[in-house]
Write an enzyme that holds these catalytic residues in place. Structure first.
Site, short mmCIF file in Angstrom:
data_model
loop_
_atom_site.label_atom_id
_atom_site.label_comp_id
_atom_site.label_asym_id
_atom_site.label_seq_id
_atom_site.Cartn_x
_atom_site.Cartn_y
_atom_site.Cartn_z
N HIS A 82 0.86 -1.19 0.00
CA HIS A 82 0.00 0.00 0.00
C HIS A 82 0.89 1.24 0.00
CE1 HIS A 82 -3.10 2.78 0.93
NE2 HIS A 82 -3.13 2.67 2.24
N GLU A 84 0.23 4.45 0.75
CA GLU A 84 0.01 5.61 1.62
C GLU A 84 1.26 5.81 2.49
OE1 GLU A 84 -3.84 5.74 3.53
OE2 GLU A 84 -3.59 7.88 3.98
N ASP A 86 2.12 6.38 5.44
CA ASP A 86 2.40 5.74 6.73
C ASP A 86 3.06 4.36 6.53
OD1 ASP A 86 -0.16 5.22 5.68
OD2 ASP A 86 -0.96 4.60 7.60
N HIS A 228 -1.51 -1.92 10.85
CA HIS A 228 -1.71 -1.15 12.09
C HIS A 228 -2.29 -2.07 13.16
CE1 HIS A 228 -1.27 2.76 10.06
NE2 HIS A 228 -2.15 2.37 9.17
FE1 FEO Z 1 -4.01 3.68 4.09
FE2 FEO Z 1 -2.39 2.93 6.98
O1 FEO Z 1 -2.61 3.75 5.32
#
Ligand code: FEO
Length: 402
Positions: A82, A84, A86, A228
């Protein structure tokens, strides 16, 4: 950093090498009251592979955890599930330090990573169903486009039966514990729901299709390892079932009354609306925007059947906090809601009309006309608010019985 940060073994060949962000409280507008983690995973195969990276400021923490297992320069491959920031923010820096033989991402991921970093990182595309050989182990690519970005994919390590699910099944929760069974179930439920509501909810139909796809693949799953929060090992069925329910959003008796107020007029109306909802058989929850963050409102809506919104008119407009929450909720696109508007005003009174425009654009079925109070609600106006609540409750119960 060297001796301070350690990797944690999570399966025969995989170590967690992520970072814990204890202090984060704002994740692009989402109140992360318990901080978060950025999970990265090191697969010890013939081709040593890093799955995802971390937010840029946490690069050294991740490298130190990797170094507790092997020198980071031993990494052969990086897989970016991914783009993004982060999860990819330190990718160029990691690549510069480690010089991996190859970097992999989905087809759209390759494009997105180049658009992020404007550089010439040698990223190769992997497609849905591709199997990437790591020598003695194999990684299977599962495209999950728009869950929640166009580039999103998951990666399955067949030999260890681990699904690296990027944001899917994740939550913002900083903790020293790495596994689901080490954390109280009520915290897991709340933070997973909050994450789903604020990040995943707009893509509910895609969630349903992705769950179907994963079920059809019938992958044996020992772990789901998201980007996460905790790794799922004892509650895999539980979190997958919750995603199924959240994607369907079946009608419930719960009715959210969200409002803000200038001189307590709209607050008094909100309480009267809630009394009417209760009397009609619904389960109201009143959320004052002076006390609730927009991301908490989104979380409450996840299992609600009705949304009633109240606002004073200020300077011919919605009260700013109400405009904020409605803009946010419109983007999250909660489906299957019924609702209504109410509010107070002094002389112009545009707020209820503006609320109704928002509700219509969110496809919230308005089941009763708005109630308005000029300056201070009279007993008669409060009775109209209670009647509004009863009407919404009646419509809600009729929907449940369908
Ligand atoms: Fe969609 Fe944890 O970034």
């Amino acid at each position: 950093m060297g001796e301070t940060f350690h990797a944690i073994k999570i399966s025969d060949h995989v170590y967690w090498v992520g970072a814990i962000d204890w202090a984060l409280r704002d994740f692009h507008g989402y109140l992360t009251s318990r901080g978060t983690t950025y999970n990265a995973y090191l697969v010890l195969a013939d081709k040593v592979t890093l799955i995802d990276t971390v937010k840029a400021p946490f690069l050294d923490e991740m490298l130190a955890r990797i170094a507790s297992v092997l020198p980071p320069e031993r990494i052969d491959y990086i897989v970016s599930n991914h783009s993004e920031m982060d999860h990819s923010g330190c990718l160029p820096e990691v690549a510069a330090r480690v010089h991996p033989e190859k970097i992999f991402a989905s087809v759209i991921g390759v494009k997105t990573l180049h658009e992020h970093f404007h550089d010439t990182l040698p990223i190769e595309p992997v497609r849905d169903g591709n199997v990437l050989s790591l020598g003695n182990l194999s990684l299977h690519s599962i495209e999950t486009k728009m869950l929640h970005w166009p580039d999103s994919m998951m990666t399955y390590l067949a030999e260890d039966q681990v699904l690296f699910s990027q944001d899917g099944f994740g939550m913002h929760l900083a903790s020293s514990e790495r596994f689901d069974d080490q954390i109280a179930e009520d915290i897991l439920l709340y933070e997973a729901a909050k994450y789903y509501a604020n990040i995943v909810m707009p893509f509910a139909p895609i969630v349903a299709r992705a769950l179907e796809k994963i079920q059809k693949l019938a992958l044996p799953l020992r772990l789901i390892a998201p980007d996460h929060g905790p790794i799922w090992r004892t509650k895999i069925g539980w979190i997958v079932d919750l995603y199924g329910r959240w994607a369907r959003r079946p009608p419930t008796r719960k009715a959210i009354v969200v409002y803000d107020t200038m001189w307590q007029s709209t607050a008094r109306m909100a309480c009267a609306v809630a009394e009417g909802l209760q009397a009609g058989g619904a389960a109201p929850k009143v959320l004052s925007l002076a006390a609730c963050h927009r991301s908490d409102v989104a979380t409450e809506i996840l299992d609600a059947g009705a949304l009633l919104v109240g606002s004073p008119t200020m300077n011919n407009n919605l009260f700013p906090t109400v405009a904020d929450v409605l803009t946010y909720l419109k983007g999250l696109n909660p489906r299957n809601l019924i609702g209504a508007a109410f509010g107070s005003y002094g002389w112009s009174g545009e707020a209820t009309q503006e609320i109704e425009t928002f509700l219509d654009s969110m496809k919230v079925e308005r089941v009763a006309p708005a109630v308005r109070a000029q300056y201070v609600p009279t007993g008669e106006v409060l009775a109209q608010c209670a009647a509004l609540g009863r009407s919404v409750a009646q419509a809600l119960l009729a929907k449940i019985q369908l």
